[in-house]
Scaffold this motif. Structure first.
Motif: not given
Length: 411
Positions: A271-275
């Motif tokens: 994952l390069i980003y998660r929110f």
């Protein structure tokens, strides 16, 4: 937007491509002005396994009867054709939202092509996007026995159905890109098994044991929506049972996507980003999602998402300000800014649902398990409220009379 309140239901269906008289019953609210008749709403109707194109008055302008069980998503393409997810009657994995079959239907209702991604080992589900290169991309559940899952450090006493993402050329049925969640997990319950580590120190990994104690089946993740940003080659996924949105680097090769190196971000398929829910990786920051549907990337670069149960039997639509390139840092608040949101005591759907931004700046919300459409202004005023006769709406998309897809339908 001229204010219009309709508190009624659509009645009746029409023959393919034909117009009807106004299907609305007498309004409960005064109609101050006639709304823009060149705005159309495309409804994915799970109850009747159909799609409907209607206007503000509720007139059905075009209808698609799929003659098969709808597996959730529909895509109206610029040539008037429709890409639809349908259910495979012999699917092996049949959680809510399962599909397994993709069909492209021409504007004249003939079938262009049909492909299947369904076997004893996997089933496509929920969503599909038609890409500019002619490929399709979709999520799929995989089958992992309890023994196989335990060997990877999974703590549940049941078999596992982890997620994958498949990009396929539908004409050749070649899988041109794929991603598998189990290639990118971390677990902290058994140091004798692979992938052991501290969850908080591995924000780019998926904690495979995040919610296993509260679940009774292998659908622990439940990806229900995807959006590919082709310009930046970023793939956004709404992960319902983790109550967050994952971002993948789609620039990776097939081989790199199974590793933690390669691609524009150098992280492979991690994952390069998660929110939306920093609790999933033991991080700080405010949770803004509790269950979630439809990662709708706007032209501005922001994203709308439908948070199904943020307030306990009350939903919320949230708009996030996104600023790629992304960076995930352990112990740091990685959550994006919320720049707009809308909720109401009467807005609630435990599943399904969508939100799209309209040309006039308003937001069109589909309350999936109630069949109600809301048009909400930027300042939170409800400009239009319409109760349809469709009990379960997957999503509702907005089209305009000058859209090539509408022109091609020629109704």
């Amino acid at each position: 937007m001229r204010k219009l309140w309709i508190n009624t239901a659509l009645i009746g269906l029409t023959l393919l491509g034909s117009c009807t008289e106004d299907m609305s019953e007498e309004n409960d609210f005064e109609m101050e002005e006639t709304p823009d008749e060149e705005t159309y709403f495309l409804i994915a109707d799970q109850q009747n396994n159909e799609a409907h194109l209607i206007n503000y008055a509720g007139d059905e302008l075009f209808n698609w009867d799929f003659n098969s069980s709808l597996g959730n998503d529909i895509n109206l393409l610029s040539d008037g054709s429709m890409l639809v997810c349908l259910k495979d009657n012999n699917a092996a994995i049949t959680y809510g939202g399962y599909g397994g079959i993709f069909r492209k239907i021409n504007a004249d209702q003939s079938i262009d092509w049909e492909v299947s991604y369904s076997s004893s080992d996997y089933t496509a589900h929920h969503d599909v996007e038609y890409l500019s290169n002619g490929n399709i991309i979709f999520p799929a559940w995989e089958e992992l026995s309890q023994t196989e899952a335990a060997e990877q450090g999974f703590g549940g006493s049941y078999s596992l159905n982890p997620e994958s993402i498949i990009e396929m050329n539908p004409l050749t049925q070649e899988i041109v890109w794929e991603w598998h969640a189990m290639d990118h997990i971390v677990q902290d319950i058994d140091d004798s098994k692979p992938n052991y580590g501290t969850v908080a120190e591995n924000p780019n990994k998926i904690d495979v044991n995040y919610n296993y104690q509260t679940r009774s089946n292998g659908d622990i993740m439940h990806i229900n929506g995807l959006t590919l940003d082709e310009e930046n080659d970023l793939l956004y996924l709404t992960v319902n049972n983790y109550s967050e949105i994952w971002v993948l680097d789609h620039s990776t090769s097939k081989a790199e996507a199974s590793t933690n190196s390669g691609g524009n971000y150098g992280l492979g398929g991690d994952l390069i980003y998660r929110f939306g829910n920093p609790e999933t990786y033991d991080n700080i920051g405010e949770a803004t999602l509790s269950n979630v549907h439809y990662p709708n990337l706007l032209e501005t670069g922001n994203m709308l998402a439908y948070a199904n149960d943020v307030y306990g039997n009350q939903s919320e639509v949230v708009e996030y300000e996104l600023n790629p390139p992304y960076n995930l840092v352990a112990g740091q608040n990685n959550e994006p800014n919320v720049v707009w949101s809308f909720t109401d005591n009467d807005l609630y759907s435990s599943g399904l649902s969508s939100a799209v931004r309209m040309k006039n700046g308003n937001t069109l919300i589909a309350e999936g398990r109630d069949g109600t459409l809301w048009e909400v202004s930027d300042d939170g005023e409800v400009d239009w409220l319409y109760k349809t006769n469709y009990a379960t709406i997957w999503r509702t998309y907005v089209f305009y009379s000058d859209d090539p897809a509408i022109t091609a339908l020629d109704f």
